[in-house]
Design an enzyme around this catalytic site. Sequence first.
Site, mmCIF file in Angstrom:
data_model
loop_
_atom_site.group_PDB
_atom_site.id
_atom_site.type_symbol
_atom_site.label_atom_id
_atom_site.label_comp_id
_atom_site.label_asym_id
_atom_site.label_seq_id
_atom_site.Cartn_x
_atom_site.Cartn_y
_atom_site.Cartn_z
ATOM 1 N N ARG A 15 83.797 31.582 -47.434
ATOM 2 C CA ARG A 15 83.961 31.147 -49.035
ATOM 3 C C ARG A 15 85.368 30.705 -49.133
ATOM 4 O O ARG A 15 86.156 30.972 -48.341
ATOM 5 C CB ARG A 15 83.725 32.529 -49.813
ATOM 6 C CG ARG A 15 82.228 32.857 -50.030
ATOM 7 C CD ARG A 15 82.232 34.020 -50.668
ATOM 8 N NE ARG A 15 82.764 35.277 -49.909
ATOM 9 C CZ ARG A 15 82.657 36.490 -50.624
ATOM 10 N NH1 ARG A 15 82.212 36.683 -51.633
ATOM 11 N NH2 ARG A 15 83.060 37.359 -49.821
ATOM 12 N N LYS A 73 88.781 37.206 -49.912
ATOM 13 C CA LYS A 73 88.957 38.618 -49.119
ATOM 14 C C LYS A 73 90.526 39.031 -49.378
ATOM 15 O O LYS A 73 91.400 38.333 -49.321
ATOM 16 C CB LYS A 73 88.423 38.402 -47.902
ATOM 17 C CG LYS A 73 86.936 37.999 -47.636
ATOM 18 C CD LYS A 73 86.126 38.972 -48.299
ATOM 19 C CE LYS A 73 85.702 40.287 -47.502
ATOM 20 N NZ LYS A 73 84.516 41.250 -48.308
ATOM 21 N N TYR A 92 89.758 39.892 -53.945
ATOM 22 C CA TYR A 92 89.181 41.081 -53.950
ATOM 23 C C TYR A 92 90.237 41.915 -53.193
ATOM 24 O O TYR A 92 90.589 41.418 -52.072
ATOM 25 C CB TYR A 92 87.651 40.958 -53.036
ATOM 26 C CG TYR A 92 86.674 40.463 -53.974
ATOM 27 C CD1 TYR A 92 86.092 41.091 -54.912
ATOM 28 C CD2 TYR A 92 85.891 39.210 -53.509
ATOM 29 C CE1 TYR A 92 85.154 40.833 -55.937
ATOM 30 C CE2 TYR A 92 84.933 38.800 -54.103
ATOM 31 C CZ TYR A 92 84.450 39.541 -55.419
ATOM 32 O OH TYR A 92 83.293 39.127 -56.037
ATOM 33 N N HIS A 94 89.733 45.973 -52.939
ATOM 34 C CA HIS A 94 89.088 47.347 -52.169
ATOM 35 C C HIS A 94 90.212 48.032 -51.549
ATOM 36 O O HIS A 94 89.897 48.589 -50.605
ATOM 37 C CB HIS A 94 87.961 47.009 -51.416
ATOM 38 C CG HIS A 94 86.650 46.044 -51.910
ATOM 39 N ND1 HIS A 94 85.928 46.714 -52.980
ATOM 40 C CD2 HIS A 94 86.254 44.807 -52.131
ATOM 41 C CE1 HIS A 94 85.229 45.932 -53.332
ATOM 42 N NE2 HIS A 94 85.353 44.554 -52.925
ATOM 43 N N GLU A 116 87.827 43.302 -58.180
ATOM 44 C CA GLU A 116 86.758 44.136 -58.393
ATOM 45 C C GLU A 116 87.034 45.247 -59.560
ATOM 46 O O GLU A 116 86.316 45.783 -60.012
ATOM 47 C CB GLU A 116 86.450 44.812 -57.093
ATOM 48 C CG GLU A 116 87.355 45.783 -56.601
ATOM 49 C CD GLU A 116 88.436 45.161 -55.664
ATOM 50 O OE1 GLU A 116 88.489 43.868 -55.496
ATOM 51 O OE2 GLU A 116 89.313 46.112 -55.084
ATOM 52 N N ASP A 268 76.230 49.089 -49.215
ATOM 53 C CA ASP A 268 77.723 48.874 -49.228
ATOM 54 C C ASP A 268 78.208 50.082 -50.084
ATOM 55 O O ASP A 268 79.390 50.226 -49.995
ATOM 56 C CB ASP A 268 78.281 47.563 -50.040
ATOM 57 C CG ASP A 268 77.786 47.330 -51.154
ATOM 58 O OD1 ASP A 268 76.610 48.125 -51.859
ATOM 59 O OD2 ASP A 268 78.360 46.563 -52.262
ATOM 60 N N MET A 299 75.735 40.272 -48.126
ATOM 61 C CA MET A 299 74.564 39.281 -48.107
ATOM 62 C C MET A 299 74.942 38.173 -48.663
ATOM 63 O O MET A 299 74.798 36.928 -48.147
ATOM 64 C CB MET A 299 73.529 39.896 -49.026
ATOM 65 C CG MET A 299 72.778 41.113 -48.272
ATOM 66 S SD MET A 299 71.491 41.885 -49.351
ATOM 67 C CE MET A 299 70.296 40.649 -49.494
HETATM 68 P P1 NAD Z 1 74.397 47.585 -61.812
HETATM 69 O O1 NAD Z 1 75.360 48.533 -62.405
HETATM 70 O O2 NAD Z 1 74.042 46.278 -62.555
HETATM 71 O O3 NAD Z 1 72.975 48.223 -61.667
HETATM 72 C C1 NAD Z 1 72.652 49.377 -61.075
HETATM 73 C C2 NAD Z 1 71.425 50.004 -61.582
HETATM 74 O O4 NAD Z 1 71.080 51.388 -61.026
HETATM 75 C C3 NAD Z 1 71.556 50.428 -63.153
HETATM 76 O O5 NAD Z 1 70.830 49.650 -63.979
HETATM 77 C C4 NAD Z 1 71.324 51.852 -63.090
HETATM 78 O O6 NAD Z 1 70.910 52.393 -64.367
HETATM 79 C C5 NAD Z 1 70.426 52.010 -61.913
HETATM 80 N N1 NAD Z 1 70.738 53.395 -61.324
HETATM 81 C C6 NAD Z 1 71.443 54.499 -61.379
HETATM 82 N N2 NAD Z 1 70.763 55.566 -60.814
HETATM 83 C C7 NAD Z 1 69.393 55.045 -60.634
HETATM 84 C C8 NAD Z 1 68.353 55.735 -60.021
HETATM 85 N N3 NAD Z 1 68.304 57.238 -59.658
HETATM 86 N N4 NAD Z 1 67.120 55.195 -60.055
HETATM 87 C C9 NAD Z 1 67.148 53.924 -60.403
HETATM 88 N N5 NAD Z 1 68.033 53.185 -60.715
HETATM 89 C C10 NAD Z 1 69.337 53.828 -61.007
HETATM 90 O O7 NAD Z 1 74.644 47.503 -60.225
HETATM 91 P P2 NAD Z 1 74.355 46.048 -59.196
HETATM 92 O O8 NAD Z 1 75.536 45.032 -59.631
HETATM 93 O O9 NAD Z 1 73.066 45.505 -59.769
HETATM 94 O O10 NAD Z 1 74.777 46.506 -57.914
HETATM 95 C C11 NAD Z 1 73.711 47.155 -57.175
HETATM 96 C C12 NAD Z 1 74.304 47.741 -55.698
HETATM 97 O O11 NAD Z 1 74.083 46.259 -54.983
HETATM 98 C C13 NAD Z 1 75.708 48.072 -55.935
HETATM 99 O O12 NAD Z 1 75.788 49.040 -54.771
HETATM 100 C C14 NAD Z 1 76.416 46.839 -55.348
HETATM 101 O O13 NAD Z 1 77.822 47.299 -54.666
HETATM 102 C C15 NAD Z 1 75.598 46.394 -54.215
HETATM 103 N N6 NAD Z 1 75.848 45.053 -53.662
HETATM 104 C C16 NAD Z 1 75.544 44.743 -52.437
HETATM 105 C C17 NAD Z 1 75.738 43.401 -51.888
HETATM 106 C C18 NAD Z 1 75.490 43.187 -50.567
HETATM 107 O O14 NAD Z 1 75.738 42.170 -49.998
HETATM 108 N N7 NAD Z 1 74.849 44.335 -49.740
HETATM 109 C C19 NAD Z 1 76.216 42.637 -52.849
HETATM 110 C C20 NAD Z 1 76.374 42.699 -54.299
HETATM 111 C C21 NAD Z 1 76.232 44.036 -54.542
#
Ligand code: NAD
Length: 360
Positions: A15, A73, A92, A94, A116, A268, A299
């Site tokens: 990026r 980054k 970013y 962290h 962040e 993550d 991702m």
């Molecule tokens: P978000 O805060 O928008 O949504 C999270 C949701 O989880 C909320 O609606 C919350 O109510 C719900 N939640 C909490 N506890 C729960 C439970 N016990 N059961 C069901 N739902 C529950 O967050 P987001 O932006 O959607 O991010 C989600 C995850 O994805 C984060 O960990 C973020 O770091 C990760 N992420 C990973 C990547 C990757 O490349 N792997 C990229 C972007 C985000």
Amino acid sequence: MHIGLPKEIKVKENRVALTPGGVGTLVRRGHRVTVEQGAGVGSGIQDSEYVQAGATLGSAQDAWAADMVVKVKEPIASEYGFLRDGLLLFTYLHLAADRALTDALLKSGTTAVAYETVQEQDGSLPLLSPMSEVAGRLSVQAGAYHLQKPVGGRGVLLGGVPGVQAGHVVIVGGGVVGTNAAKMAMGLGAKVTVLDVSHRRLTYLDDVFFGKLTTMMSSEANIRALLPEADLLIGAVLIPGAKAPHLVTRDMLPLMQEGSVIVDVAVDQGGCVETIHATTHDDPTYIVDGVIHYGVANMPGAVPRTSTFALTNQTLPYALQLADRGLDAIRSSRALSLGLNTHQGKLTYRGVAEAFGMDH
Ligand code: NAD
């Protein structure tokens, strides 16, 4: 202000922090932008596009010599030498997970604003959500691919065909990732169930999708009931500032069918599936108890062009404020002041200070 756009040098980071459109906006506002040669190549942006937008091309040194450096980054060790007193760094960071960088920023006196931790009044994190949108949409694409037989999957087409039932996508967590995953899965014609603990989120999803998906309260019983019929399970849970809870435990895996797929986007934050661990784009999956696990921790890195435009759409308004008003922008904007992590040798973000037992 003089703004620098260095090329990202972290391994596999394609990026770039400003698009030619963003550079053009800054230049029209009277700012000077220096772009490191080749900075946009990984995202399919040529140097000539930046020049046309009014930037000057230069070396990494030239870009880092600017008053404000905009990046994607966190700086890696070989970039620490560019940090200095008076530099405004917007990227970013962290820091809570990176003591060496925290020390380098403090020692150098850099003023660092972390994407962040920029937070709006309503609690939203506008510079994190674009990457959640990308990851949520990609999670369905990755899951659909790994469900194919030649790569070890169950051999299920998520959309089905007339006369054959569609695949079932179960999404745990209905936030930004979960909503975007639901949208893609429904677009493919899959049957979709979203679980969340927030009734407000479930109501919202039910409203916007006109009841065409099933919403369920997230509980162990409901998850257990859904696992036998889930072709694709997407983990999309977030508890801000905490590790993700293990909602699918190891003993539940035998409930799933052989060749079904788990994409745990929350990897993550430790993942909401007990058996998930972080993987890479080069080797994204592994199998536990016959279930394919996909745990790529970055991702959006698979689609750098889309990710670059998605990220810069959101960062540019804040970068403009910083360019126009410098430190005054941080003083007068609550969102940017929450983004401030280090300033003149002081840690200014509580979460990072607490992680290292430092004063702030
Ligand atoms: P978000 O805060 O928008 O949504 C999270 C949701 O989880 C909320 O609606 C919350 O109510 C719900 N939640 C909490 N506890 C729960 C439970 N016990 N059961 C069901 N739902 C529950 O967050 P987001 O932006 O959607 O991010 C989600 C995850 O994805 C984060 O960990 C973020 O770091 C990760 N992420 C990973 C990547 C990757 O490349 N792997 C990229 C972007 C985000």
